[in-house]
Structures are given as C-alpha cells and as structure tokens.
Design a protein around this motif. Structure first.
Motif, PDB file in Angstrom:
ATOM      1  N   CYS A   1       3.274  46.830  69.641  1.00 45.51           N
ATOM      2  CA  CYS A   1       3.395  47.898  70.447  1.00 45.51           C
ATOM      3  C   CYS A   1       4.501  49.235  69.825  1.00 45.51           C
ATOM      4  CB  CYS A   1       4.196  47.508  71.745  1.00 45.51           C
ATOM      5  SG  CYS A   1       2.793  46.594  72.919  1.00 45.51           S
ATOM      6  N   GLY A   2       5.071  48.692  68.751  1.00 45.33           N
ATOM      7  CA  GLY A   2       5.732  50.010  68.176  1.00 45.33           C
ATOM      8  C   GLY A   2       4.803  51.015  67.864  1.00 45.33           C
ATOM      9  N   VAL A   3       3.741  50.610  67.321  1.00 48.30           N
ATOM     10  CA  VAL A   3       2.748  51.533  66.740  1.00 48.30           C
ATOM     11  C   VAL A   3       2.087  52.235  67.805  1.00 48.30           C
ATOM     12  CG1 VAL A   3       0.442  51.620  65.657  1.00 48.30           C
ATOM     13  CG2 VAL A   3       2.075  49.976  64.744  1.00 48.30           C
ATOM     14  N   LEU A   4       1.817  51.682  68.982  1.00 49.35           N
ATOM     15  CA  LEU A   4       1.385  52.499  70.264  1.00 49.35           C
ATOM     16  C   LEU A   4       2.219  53.488  70.713  1.00 49.35           C
ATOM     17  CD1 LEU A   4      -0.433  49.490  72.264  1.00 49.35           C
ATOM     18  CD2 LEU A   4      -1.092  50.822  70.089  1.00 49.35           C
ATOM     19  N   GLU A   5       3.563  52.990  70.722  1.00 49.14           N
ATOM     20  CA  GLU A   5       4.462  53.956  71.253  1.00 49.14           C
ATOM     21  C   GLU A   5       4.915  55.134  70.224  1.00 49.14           C
ATOM     22  OE1 GLU A   5       6.632  50.347  73.806  1.00 49.14           O
ATOM     23  OE2 GLU A   5       7.794  51.268  72.099  1.00 49.14           O
ATOM     24  N   GLY A   6       4.489  54.865  68.777  1.00 57.31           N
ATOM     25  CA  GLY A   6       4.419  56.055  68.003  1.00 57.31           C
ATOM     26  C   GLY A   6       3.562  56.780  68.196  1.00 57.31           C
ATOM     27  N   MET A   7       2.454  56.362  68.636  1.00 53.20           N
ATOM     28  CA  MET A   7       1.188  57.290  68.844  1.00 53.20           C
ATOM     29  C   MET A   7       1.598  58.461  69.960  1.00 53.20           C
ATOM     30  SD  MET A   7      -1.902  54.632  68.800  1.00 53.20           S
ATOM     31  CE  MET A   7      -2.727  55.796  69.449  1.00 53.20           C
ATOM     32  N   ALA A   8       2.562  57.997  70.917  1.00 54.09           N
ATOM     33  CA  ALA A   8       2.969  58.837  71.750  1.00 54.09           C
ATOM     34  C   ALA A   8       3.819  60.181  71.394  1.00 54.09           C
ATOM     35  CB  ALA A   8       3.498  58.172  72.936  1.00 54.09           C
ATOM     36  N   LEU A   9       4.752  59.580  70.370  1.00 53.52           N
ATOM     37  CA  LEU A   9       5.530  60.571  69.848  1.00 53.52           C
ATOM     38  C   LEU A   9       4.516  61.440  68.837  1.00 53.52           C
ATOM     39  CD1 LEU A   9       8.290  61.428  68.536  1.00 53.52           C
ATOM     40  CD2 LEU A   9       8.178  59.630  66.992  1.00 53.52           C
TER      41      LEU A   9
ATOM     42  N   GLU B   1      13.744  65.151  74.657  1.00 49.44           N
ATOM     43  CA  GLU B   1      13.123  66.223  73.957  1.00 49.44           C
ATOM     44  C   GLU B   1      11.621  66.043  73.377  1.00 49.44           C
ATOM     45  OE1 GLU B   1      16.158  65.086  73.232  1.00 49.44           O
ATOM     46  OE2 GLU B   1      17.210  66.642  74.123  1.00 49.44           O
ATOM     47  N   GLY B   2      11.432  64.568  73.505  1.00 49.04           N
ATOM     48  CA  GLY B   2       9.958  64.227  73.049  1.00 49.04           C
ATOM     49  C   GLY B   2       9.825  64.084  71.705  1.00 49.04           C
ATOM     50  N   ASP B   3      10.886  64.329  71.003  1.00 49.17           N
ATOM     51  CA  ASP B   3      11.057  64.411  69.576  1.00 49.17           C
ATOM     52  C   ASP B   3      11.477  63.234  68.609  1.00 49.17           C
ATOM     53  OD1 ASP B   3      13.607  64.376  70.066  1.00 49.17           O
ATOM     54  OD2 ASP B   3      13.939  66.566  68.982  1.00 49.17           O
ATOM     55  N   GLY B   4      11.707  62.059  69.442  1.00 52.13           N
ATOM     56  CA  GLY B   4      11.884  60.829  68.519  1.00 52.13           C
ATOM     57  C   GLY B   4      12.041  59.667  69.515  1.00 52.13           C
ATOM     58  N   ILE B   5      12.168  58.459  69.072  1.00 51.76           N
ATOM     59  CA  ILE B   5      11.909  57.321  69.651  1.00 51.76           C
ATOM     60  C   ILE B   5      13.540  56.709  69.930  1.00 51.76           C
ATOM     61  CG2 ILE B   5      11.339  54.794  69.588  1.00 51.76           C
ATOM     62  CD1 ILE B   5       8.781  55.828  68.581  1.00 51.76           C
ATOM     63  N   VAL B   6      13.786  56.264  71.044  1.00 53.17           N
ATOM     64  CA  VAL B   6      15.263  55.846  71.089  1.00 53.17           C
ATOM     65  C   VAL B   6      15.691  54.470  70.904  1.00 53.17           C
ATOM     66  CG1 VAL B   6      15.499  57.315  73.199  1.00 53.17           C
ATOM     67  CG2 VAL B   6      14.802  55.205  73.583  1.00 53.17           C
ATOM     68  N   LEU B   7      14.644  53.694  70.109  1.00 57.93           N
ATOM     69  CA  LEU B   7      14.829  52.149  69.933  1.00 57.93           C
ATOM     70  C   LEU B   7      14.674  52.213  68.213  1.00 57.93           C
ATOM     71  CD1 LEU B   7      12.607  50.543  72.499  1.00 57.93           C
ATOM     72  CD2 LEU B   7      15.231  50.465  72.596  1.00 57.93           C
ATOM     73  N   PRO B   8      15.368  51.193  67.907  1.00 60.07           N
ATOM     74  CA  PRO B   8      15.397  51.041  66.146  1.00 60.07           C
ATOM     75  C   PRO B   8      14.061  50.603  65.908  1.00 60.07           C
ATOM     76  CG  PRO B   8      16.534  49.102  67.352  1.00 60.07           C
ATOM     77  CD  PRO B   8      16.388  50.207  68.211  1.00 60.07           C
ATOM     78  N   PRO B   9      13.482  50.665  64.664  1.00 64.13           N
ATOM     79  CA  PRO B   9      12.208  50.424  64.149  1.00 64.13           C
ATOM     80  C   PRO B   9      11.581  48.945  64.388  1.00 64.13           C
ATOM     81  CG  PRO B   9      13.385  51.073  62.320  1.00 64.13           C
ATOM     82  CD  PRO B   9      14.350  51.103  63.399  1.00 64.13           C
ATOM     83  N   ASP B  10      12.583  48.115  64.265  1.00 62.80           N
ATOM     84  CA  ASP B  10      12.079  46.588  64.554  1.00 62.80           C
ATOM     85  C   ASP B  10      11.781  46.159  65.726  1.00 62.80           C
ATOM     86  OD1 ASP B  10      14.911  46.769  65.285  1.00 62.80           O
ATOM     87  OD2 ASP B  10      15.424  44.806  64.227  1.00 62.80           O
ATOM     88  N   THR B  11      11.727  46.824  66.669  1.00 64.58           N
ATOM     89  CA  THR B  11      11.473  46.473  68.230  1.00 64.58           C
ATOM     90  C   THR B  11      10.666  47.742  68.818  1.00 64.58           C
ATOM     91  OG1 THR B  11      12.326  45.605  69.967  1.00 64.58           O
ATOM     92  CG2 THR B  11      13.466  47.695  69.126  1.00 64.58           C
ATOM     93  N   SER B  12      10.323  47.475  70.060  1.00 65.53           N
ATOM     94  CA  SER B  12       9.459  48.441  70.921  1.00 65.53           C
ATOM     95  C   SER B  12       9.950  48.405  72.440  1.00 65.53           C
ATOM     96  CB  SER B  12       8.102  47.969  70.905  1.00 65.53           C
ATOM     97  OG  SER B  12       7.691  46.928  71.569  1.00 65.53           O
TER      98      SER B  12
END
Length: 224
Positions: A183-191, A104-115
C-alpha cells in the motif's frame, strides 16, 4: 453477506470524494448510507443529492447493519477513528480509501517503512481491511464513463475479492494489487498524481491514470 453479493455499504465522510463515491454506489443499485455528524443542509461537501435520496444518517445509524464501511475521510481523521473508536470495524470489511498526504499534497506524512493502510490495520487488527479507491479521484467517481483505475490490496483474500467485484460493478478498472504491504506504493501513486497535476496543468486533467499504467491490450474485467 454471501460471496456473490456486496451487502450494504456505509460511506464514512460526506466531503467531495465521499459524496461522489456514495452517489456512484447508489446509481449502480448498491444499498448505501453516508455517515456524518451533520444530517442537514450544513453537511460539508456536496450533500444536496445525498439529502434528496435520504442517504445521510448520523454515524451510528449509518453503521448499523453495514457489511462494508468505506473510510472516505482525511487520513488523520481515519486514523483517529481507528484509534479511539475501533469497535466500528468489528465484523465488517473496512475499505481504506485514504492517502496520507500533507495538506499541500506535496509529500507523505508517514515514514517510508509503513503506509496509511498498514497503520490503520494495526489499530483495528480484527477488521477485514482492504485498500481501495485511493487511486481514484473525485472526478473519476463522478464521471459517467468507465475505466478509472482502482488498485485493490488486502491480506484477507475473500474480503479483497468482494471489494474487487463491487468496484467492477461500479464500472471501474479494478485490479488485484496484492497485500497490504504494497500500500505504500499505492499511496505514493496519489502523491505522484498530484505532482503531475501541478506540473502539467494543461494536460493532466485530461489524462486517465488507467491509460498511463495499462498498456494497450491489457485485459481488465468489466461487468457484463
């Protein structure tokens, strides 16, 4: 491949994003093949222009001789590839263009300590993995304009600099975003981008992520 060239590129994935990236690469004179399971008009995405240019190849043929491999796949598919067929990456620069978002593009499927980039890199530790194009949209890549923001991260400095030069050659606003741990920050930007689009449908499409993040006067290197 020498330091002042990009070599040939294999784009893994012929969906909308992979197609847009491959066409932009070819339009800028970069030798490009697109790897997909199907090489006819039934290829998912928008294969017409790719088929017309003879760029679509079976996966093994497209990978043969490629210096840079771009993972333009859904994150789960890219992770599965790295787990089950890690040999595809050996001796190459692998560009992770994925974002590990929910369907749905409304969350990240990984825990916050990785990317996503870190998880892919763990499965192909011998590859020169670089995170790039994940802050670009299909529309950014398909546009004739320049300046879409491409944040590039990686632990292999030489590989990262190669991808930065390639990105600038494509007319993107490419900036060095540091190491894979970022990269977790970069992927959070997509969210965040998807959230902004949902909440501001009338204006989000017209706003550039570059303009939102780069203050006036920021120096970004573009090709001559």
């Amino acid at each position: 491949m020498t330091d002042d060239t990009y070599g040939s590129v294999c784009v893994l994935g012929a969906g909308r994003f992979g197609t847009a990236l491959a066409l932009r690469l070819m339009d800028h004179g970069v030798g490009t093949r697109v790897a997909t399971r199907r090489t006819d008009a039934g290829t998912p995405g928008h294969p017409g222009p790719l088929l017309d240019r003879g760029a679509v190849r079976p996966t093994l043929e497209a990978l043969d001789g490629a210096d840079i491999v771009v993972l333009a796949l859904p994150f789960a598919a890219a992770l599965n590839l790295a787990e089950k067929f890690p040999g595809f990456a050996e001796g190459r620069i692998v560009v992770d263009a994925t974002n590990p978002l929910t369907a749905e593009g409304d969350g990240i499927v990984l825990p916050p300590d990785t990317s996503g980039a870190v998880e892919i890199a763990r499965r192909i530790p011998y590859a020169r993995l670089v995170k790039a194009f994940s802050t670009c949209t299909t529309e950014d890549l398909a546009s004739d304009g320049t300046g879409a923001l491409n944040l590039v991260a990686g632990d292999d400095e030489q590989a990262k600099q190669t991808v930065l030069r390639l990105s600038r050659h494509l007319g993107l606003a490419a900036l060095d975003a540091g190491v894979l741990a970022h990269c977790g920050v970069l992927e959070g930007m997509a969210l965040l981008r998807e959230e902004i689009r949902r909440r501001n449908p009338a204006t989000a499409a017209a706003r550039s992520l570059t303009g939102a993040l780069l203050s006036h006067g920021t120096e970004v290197e573009f090709p001559c």
